[in-house]
Structures are given as structure tokens and as C-alpha cells.
Scaffold this motif. Structure first.
Motif, PDB file in Angstrom:
ATOM      1  N   UNK A   1     -64.157 131.228  16.015  1.00 35.43           N
ATOM      2  CA  UNK A   1     -64.001 131.690  17.388  1.00 35.43           C
ATOM      3  C   UNK A   1     -64.027 133.213  17.411  1.00 35.43           C
ATOM      4  N   UNK A   2     -64.798 133.772  18.325  1.00 38.19           N
ATOM      5  CA  UNK A   2     -64.728 135.212  18.554  1.00 38.19           C
ATOM      6  C   UNK A   2     -63.664 135.470  19.613  1.00 38.19           C
ATOM      7  N   UNK A   3     -62.733 136.369  19.287  1.00 36.27           N
ATOM      8  CA  UNK A   3     -61.579 136.595  20.151  1.00 36.27           C
ATOM      9  C   UNK A   3     -61.695 137.941  20.846  1.00 36.27           C
ATOM     10  N   UNK A   4     -62.142 137.882  22.082  1.00 34.08           N
ATOM     11  CA  UNK A   4     -62.210 139.059  22.959  1.00 34.08           C
ATOM     12  C   UNK A   4     -62.949 140.232  22.309  1.00 34.08           C
ATOM     13  N   UNK A   5     -63.914 139.917  21.448  1.00 38.47           N
ATOM     14  CA  UNK A   5     -64.667 140.973  20.790  1.00 38.47           C
ATOM     15  C   UNK A   5     -63.915 141.680  19.686  1.00 38.47           C
ATOM     16  N   UNK A   6     -62.698 141.244  19.360  1.00 40.16           N
ATOM     17  CA  UNK A   6     -61.898 141.902  18.319  1.00 40.16           C
ATOM     18  C   UNK A   6     -62.238 141.403  16.922  1.00 40.16           C
ATOM     19  N   UNK A   7     -62.991 140.320  16.819  1.00 44.77           N
ATOM     20  CA  UNK A   7     -63.346 139.778  15.524  1.00 44.77           C
ATOM     21  C   UNK A   7     -63.405 138.266  15.569  1.00 44.77           C
TER      22      UNK A   7
ATOM     23  N   UNK B   1     -68.367 130.779  25.783  1.00 44.23           N
ATOM     24  CA  UNK B   1     -67.339 130.441  26.767  1.00 44.23           C
ATOM     25  C   UNK B   1     -67.254 131.550  27.803  1.00 44.23           C
ATOM     26  N   UNK B   2     -68.285 131.788  28.470  1.00 43.82           N
ATOM     27  CA  UNK B   2     -68.272 132.838  29.467  1.00 43.82           C
ATOM     28  C   UNK B   2     -69.689 133.012  29.980  1.00 43.82           C
ATOM     29  N   UNK B   3     -69.955 134.136  30.630  1.00 41.77           N
ATOM     30  CA  UNK B   3     -71.278 134.381  31.132  1.00 41.77           C
ATOM     31  C   UNK B   3     -72.286 134.499  30.015  1.00 41.77           C
TER      32      UNK B   3
ATOM     33  N   UNK C   1     -47.848 127.754  22.591  1.00 44.72           N
ATOM     34  CA  UNK C   1     -48.279 128.998  23.223  1.00 44.72           C
ATOM     35  C   UNK C   1     -49.088 129.806  22.219  1.00 44.72           C
ATOM     36  N   UNK C   2     -50.300 130.200  22.616  1.00 46.35           N
ATOM     37  CA  UNK C   2     -51.162 131.038  21.788  1.00 46.35           C
ATOM     38  C   UNK C   2     -51.175 132.456  22.341  1.00 46.35           C
ATOM     39  N   UNK C   3     -51.205 133.435  21.455  1.00 45.65           N
ATOM     40  CA  UNK C   3     -51.247 134.824  21.920  1.00 45.65           C
ATOM     41  C   UNK C   3     -52.020 135.690  20.925  1.00 45.65           C
ATOM     42  N   UNK C   4     -52.468 136.838  21.415  1.00 50.65           N
ATOM     43  CA  UNK C   4     -53.277 137.774  20.619  1.00 50.65           C
ATOM     44  C   UNK C   4     -52.764 139.198  20.830  1.00 50.65           C
ATOM     45  N   UNK C   5     -51.543 139.485  20.358  1.00 52.72           N
ATOM     46  CA  UNK C   5     -50.996 140.830  20.585  1.00 52.72           C
ATOM     47  C   UNK C   5     -51.646 141.872  19.677  1.00 52.72           C
TER      48      UNK C   5
ATOM     49  N   UNK D   1     -57.634 124.358  26.654  1.00 49.88           N
ATOM     50  CA  UNK D   1     -57.704 125.514  27.552  1.00 49.88           C
ATOM     51  C   UNK D   1     -56.645 126.555  27.198  1.00 49.88           C
ATOM     52  N   UNK D   2     -55.464 126.101  26.778  1.00 54.52           N
ATOM     53  CA  UNK D   2     -54.409 127.050  26.418  1.00 54.52           C
ATOM     54  C   UNK D   2     -54.819 127.903  25.227  1.00 54.52           C
ATOM     55  N   UNK D   3     -55.454 127.294  24.232  1.00 52.21           N
ATOM     56  CA  UNK D   3     -55.916 128.068  23.084  1.00 52.21           C
ATOM     57  C   UNK D   3     -56.971 129.078  23.517  1.00 52.21           C
ATOM     58  N   UNK D   4     -57.930 128.610  24.304  1.00 56.45           N
ATOM     59  CA  UNK D   4     -59.016 129.500  24.740  1.00 56.45           C
ATOM     60  C   UNK D   4     -58.491 130.670  25.557  1.00 56.45           C
ATOM     61  N   UNK D   5     -57.584 130.393  26.486  1.00 55.56           N
ATOM     62  CA  UNK D   5     -57.065 131.455  27.348  1.00 55.56           C
ATOM     63  C   UNK D   5     -56.118 132.375  26.582  1.00 55.56           C
ATOM     64  N   UNK D   6     -55.224 131.796  25.776  1.00 53.62           N
ATOM     65  CA  UNK D   6     -54.230 132.605  25.076  1.00 53.62           C
ATOM     66  C   UNK D   6     -54.834 133.565  24.085  1.00 53.62           C
ATOM     67  N   UNK D   7     -55.969 133.183  23.462  1.00 53.85           N
ATOM     68  CA  UNK D   7     -56.601 134.031  22.449  1.00 53.85           C
ATOM     69  C   UNK D   7     -57.833 134.751  22.988  1.00 53.85           C
ATOM     70  N   UNK D   8     -58.106 134.618  24.268  1.00 53.89           N
ATOM     71  CA  UNK D   8     -59.267 135.271  24.891  1.00 53.89           C
ATOM     72  C   UNK D   8     -60.550 134.951  24.132  1.00 53.89           C
ATOM     73  N   UNK D   9     -60.773 133.663  23.899  1.00 50.53           N
ATOM     74  CA  UNK D   9     -61.944 133.224  23.140  1.00 50.53           C
ATOM     75  C   UNK D   9     -63.193 133.441  23.982  1.00 50.53           C
ATOM     76  N   UNK D  10     -64.171 134.111  23.394  1.00 50.61           N
ATOM     77  CA  UNK D  10     -65.431 134.346  24.092  1.00 50.61           C
ATOM     78  C   UNK D  10     -66.555 133.450  23.605  1.00 50.61           C
TER      79      UNK D  10
END
Length: 530
Positions: free
Chosen positions: A104-110, A17-19, A146-150, A70-79
Motif C-alpha cells: 500500500x502506498x500511504x499518502x505518498x510517504x512510502x 484508491x482515488x482519482x 484504529x489505524x493511524x499514520x502519525x 475502509x478504516x484501514x484505508x482512511x486511517x493510513x491515507x492509502x492512495x
């Protein structure tokens, strides 16, 4: 993965989901025009991120179908996403399901991994996806989400199974483990089951997968990252947990379901398989239906009746100006209390409660079996107070688990456990020495429950000769079915509670319909897997 008779999906879908990134898709055994073909097309569209094509394959898609993805993907920074479909299973002439695992890989955090189900049905001669929010994550409801990844502090502990091995990852235990982390993650050096060579200063920054629905508080579903170094043993049995997860996944038409398993002799929670959402098996209450007849029968036996006492079971009875009917109009006629229990006669129990029991007798039995008691599992939980039942129609409805009576799957598992052992014990996910409930919410001490011996025999008969006799339950199983209406139109939740040896459990299927036809066979699937 192979299959006989119908085609099956196998392999993995990998979606970046990205470059850059990658795509892969593998299929075997296609069944042209069948649910397999629709599932193939849906997963293939998902692999391309083609939400328009996915929507076109859904029967009656909600207006926010694409927005929810899209909300899940954006809120959790899914890559990236990896999908692993299981074989398509036909559950009826016009119904099928395809279980799948999504990572799902989340912003490289796991990686965040869990299992879900794609439900399919035939509409106008064509197979379509019967999409619901639970396809994205089990238990989600059609509410604003609302999805979030604090970033959070990772306590220096890791929760493991009772045998010290890692807990199964990616299953429905994750929200419960996250709750344990919040409450006991800093428990360390004083834990005799911990790793003595662990670093008490471990931990660090982790990332929490959180979801908020409507106005409810955000739920933490998973912690990623951090470096826990201390092991804390839970009571979870990996083998029992795996069997429960497989049984819950077999719920017909992808219905949300839960199984809670308890060791009656100790109160230890051996498994929690929960697809009704978050920690729904511990905190969400529903009418228990005829499974509550275990409590009503206990009260009647305590008042002097015996299993052989006369207890007529007509199809319809009017008691306290309330018309009570048996499920599907069944009738036994002249019967005993044990007969009426085995055949789950609403008419018998409603009339006996009004004529012989009274509100106080029912309330006393319910409290003895845990209704309204504080619960302290280590991972939360809440039992509603037993209602202030009024004489008459309110009492008649309450005696058959309807009206204002409510119970969680956890509570009904403890009812079955109390009958099996003869002693009610507070359920727990950690050792009793680790749990530290505040004084105002301390659960009751273990205590004897009324009429357990007679109830054990009556519950065995319900399986051998009663409403659960055709469910395929293994020899030695005792239990009680429940079909709990939640609308005036007769829509029902499906229940089964029971025990076999030193294992007690509850099976709950949200909007599942018939307890004998749906929940009891799932209990059989669970027990056979053991």
C-alpha cells in the motif's frame, strides 16, 4: 508462477484508491469451480474495490467486514494497493489457501509491504473465503481497530542483518525493527559496527504505521520515510529468517504461527517470523503444554532419577484427586523415564511431579530455564512469573505445561537453546555491548542448567522414536512436541521446540491443534529450508 496438479494465481493486482490510477489482473491455470476460481473472483473484486462482491464470497462475513477495510484505508491515507497472489495450495479436501503480498502506498510517504494469507474452505459444495481480520494484517483480532499514520522523528540509524546487509522488508520483522528504532535508533557514533562515514545528524521526519486494538496500547508496525544514515547490526541471519518466514506461511488453514530461532552458544536471536500479531512471539504468553516436560524432566533428573528409571505410562491416572489422561488415550505401559518423555506421557509426568518432585523442585527448575526472568532483547519482551504452584492437582497440571503455566514462543526457544548448550543465556537482537538494560530489569547472567546432557539424548529420542518421529525432521534434530489445551472442550495450541547443531528454535501455532501433526512438520519445513 507455475504449478502442477491444480491451477495457480500469478501476476499482480494494482488498485488505485482515488482519482486516476490503474488496474491490472493476470491469471494462469484456472480450476473451474475450485478454490482457485473463488480466489480469482475475490482478488478481482478487491482490484475493483468492490467490497460487496468480496463480502458475497466470504463464508459468514462479520457485520463490519466493509468497515474494517475502509478504516484501514482512511486511517493510513492509502492512495493505491498492489496485490501479488501466490499459487493456491490445497491443504485438504475442503481447505486451501492463497498467500499474497500486499503493498500500500500511504499518502505518498512510502510503500508499506507485508505478506498475508487468504484462507478458503468448502461450504455446502461451494468454495468460500474463510475471512478473518488477520487477512488484512497478520495477527489482527476481531476487536475495535484504529489505524493511524502519525509523523514522528526518524532516528539517524538503520538496523541491518548480522552480515551488514539490509533486513528483509515487508515481513513480520517490521514491528521488532520499529521497537529497536524507538529504543536504539539514536545509537550511532559509539557503535563499532556502524558506518564510519555516516552523517550523525541524519534522520528527519518519518511516518509510523500504527494500529490499536481494543484498549491495548497502539503498536508501531513500520516506519516510512526519513533518511537513516547510520547502520546498526542486529543478530538476524537473513537465511534463517527467510526459512522461518516460509515455514510460518505454511501453517495449515492459514493459522497464525510464529518461529523464533536462537544461537545457543551466544543467545543471539537469528530469526523471528511472527504472524500471531505485532511482537506476539516476544510478549504474548500461552500454555506451553508438553514442551514444558523438558523442564519437568530436568527437575526429576536433578532429584536423582535417570533416563532409565522406571516410569509407568498408563492411558489414565488419578493423582492428587485429579484425573490425568494422555493425548488421544495413548499408553506405553511399563516404561522408563526416557520412554515416557519420547511418547509425551502426561500420566507419567503428572504423577512423578506429585510423588517425587513437589512445587519447590518444579519452580527451581523453571527459574533456572528462564521462567519469570527479566528479558531484554532490545525489542522488548516479557516473561510471566512462574506461578506459585500448590501441591496436588495444581502441581500435576503444571508439570505437563497446563494449569497456570504460561510461556512465550521466545521463552520456549531459550529453553531449547539452554538444553542444546548446557548454559542458559538471555536472548538478544543486538550485540551485548549495545544493550543497556536498567539495573532493575537486568537479565540473569549466563548459568548452567540442570540435566542438559541427559535431556539432549531424551530430546533426540523424541524425534527418532517418539511423538515427532513421523514429522520428517532432518537427521540430527532433537526436540519435544506440545499440544496445549486452552479450553475445557480440548481446543489446543500446537508447539514444537528443538535444536540442531548450534541452532535452537520454537514453533508455535495458535489454535493449531496437535503439536506432532502440525508444529513438528512446520519445524521440518523450517530446517529443510536451511
Amino acid at each position: 508462477m507455475g504449478g502442477r496438479g491444480i491451477g495457480c494465481l500469478a501476476g499482480a493486482v494494482l488498485l488505485a484508491l482515488g482519482g486516476g490510477g490503474y488496474e491490472a489482473w493476470a491469471l494462469t491455470g484456472r480450476d473451474a469451480g475450485g478454490p482457485e476460481k473463488t480466489a480469482e473472483a475475490y482478488f478481482e473484486a478487491w482490484s475493483r474495490g468492490d467490497l460487496g462482491r468480496m463480502r458475497g464470497l466470504v463464508a459468514d462475513p462479520p457485520g463490519d467486514f466493509a468497515a474494517r477495510h475502509r478504516q484501514l484505508t482512511a486511517g493510513l491515507s492509502v492512495t493505491s494497493i498492489a496485490l501479488e497472489p501466490k499459487p493456491v495450495v490445497r491443504t485438504g479436501p475442503d481447505a486451501a489457501r492463497a498467500d499474497f503480498t500486499v503493498t500500500r502506498n500511504l499518502a505518498g510517504h512510502g510503500d508499506w509491504t507485508f505478506r498475508s494469507t487468504l484462507v478458503l474452505g468448502r461450504r455446502g459444495g461451494r468454495w468460500r473465503v474463510r475471512w478473518a481480520p488477520g487477512t488484512l494484517y497478520p495477527g489482527l483480532k476481531p476487536l475495535p481497530t484504529t489505524w493511524s499514520l502519525p509523523a514522528v522523528h526518524q532516528p539517524p540509524a538503520a538496523f541491518v542483518a548480522a552480515d551488514g546487509r539490509p533486513l528483509p522488508d515487508g515481513g513480520s520483522l517490521d514491528p521488532y525493527v520499529s521497537s529497536l528504532d524507538d529504543a536504539y535508533g539514536d545509537t550511532g557514533d559509539d557503535d563499532p559496527d556502524g558506518d564510519p562515514d555516516g552523517d550523525p545528524d541524519g534522520g528527519g521526519t518519518a511516518w509510523a504505521v500504527e494500529v490499536q486494538q481494543g484498549n491495548a496500547p497502539a503498536q508501531r508496525l513500520k516506519l516510512l520515510g526519513g533518511h537513516p544514515t547510520k547502520k546498526i547490526r542486529t543478530t538476524v541471519d537473513r537465511h534463517v529468517q527467510d526459512a522461518a518466514e516460509r515455514a510460518v506461511a505454511s501453517a495449515p488453514s492459514g493459522r497464525a504461527a510464529a518461529i523464533v530461532a536462537i544461537r545457543p552458544s551466544t543467545g543471539e536471536i537469528l530469526a523471528v517470523a511472527d504472524r500471531i500479531g505485532g511482537r506476539g512471539a516476544f510478549v504474548s504468553s500461552y500454555p506451553p503444554g508438553s514442551t514444558f516436560k523438558v523442564v519437568t524432566a530436568a527437575a526429576l533428573l536433578d532429584k536423582g532419577l535417570s533416563p532409565s528409571s522406571a516410569a509407568d505410562c498408563p492411558a489414565v491416572v488419578v493423582t492428587a484427586q485429579r484425573t490425568i489422561r494422555n493425548h488421544e488415550g495413548s499408553a506405553v505401559g511399563s516404561a522408563t523415564l526416557a520412554d515416557a518423555f519420547a511418547q509425551s506421557c502426561n500420566t507419567t509426568f503428572a504423577k512423578l511431579a506429585v510423588d517425587r518432585l513437589g512445587p519447590a523442585g518444579l519452580a527451581d527448575a523453571a527459574k533456572s530455564y528462564g521462567f519469570g526472568a527479566p528479558v531484554f532483547t532490545g525489542a522488548g519482551g516479557a516473561y510471566k512469573d512462574f506461578p506459585d504452584v500448590k501441591p496436588g492437582a495444581d502441581l500435576a497440571e503444571s508439570a505437563i505445561g497446563q494449569g497456570r503455566v504460561q510461556a512465550t514462543p521466545l521463552l520456549m526457544a531459550t529453553v531449547a537453546a539452554a538444553v542444546a548448550d548446557g548454559t542458559w543465556r538471555s536472548p538478544r537482537l543486538l550485540r551485548a555491548s549495545v544493550l543497556k538494560p536498567p539495573a532493575e530489569s537486568r537479565p540473569p547472567a549466563p548459568h548452567d542448567v540442570p540435566s542438559a546432557g541427559a535431556l539432549r539424548d531424551m530430546m533426540r529420542r523424541a524425534v527418532t522414536d517418539g511423538t515427532a518421529s513421523s514429522a520428517g525432521l532432518p537427521a540430527g534434530t532433537a526436540g519435544k512436541t506440545g499440544t496445549a489445551e486452552y479450553t475445557d472442550a480440548g481446543d489446543s495450541h500446537a508447539w514444537f521446540i528443538g535444536f540442531k547443531g548450534d541452532l535452537a528454535f520454537s514453533v508455535f501455532v495458535l489454535e493449531g491443534g496437535s503439536g506432532p501433526k502440525v508444529a513438528a512438520p512446520m519445524a521440518a519445513t523450517f530446517l529443510r529450508a536451511l
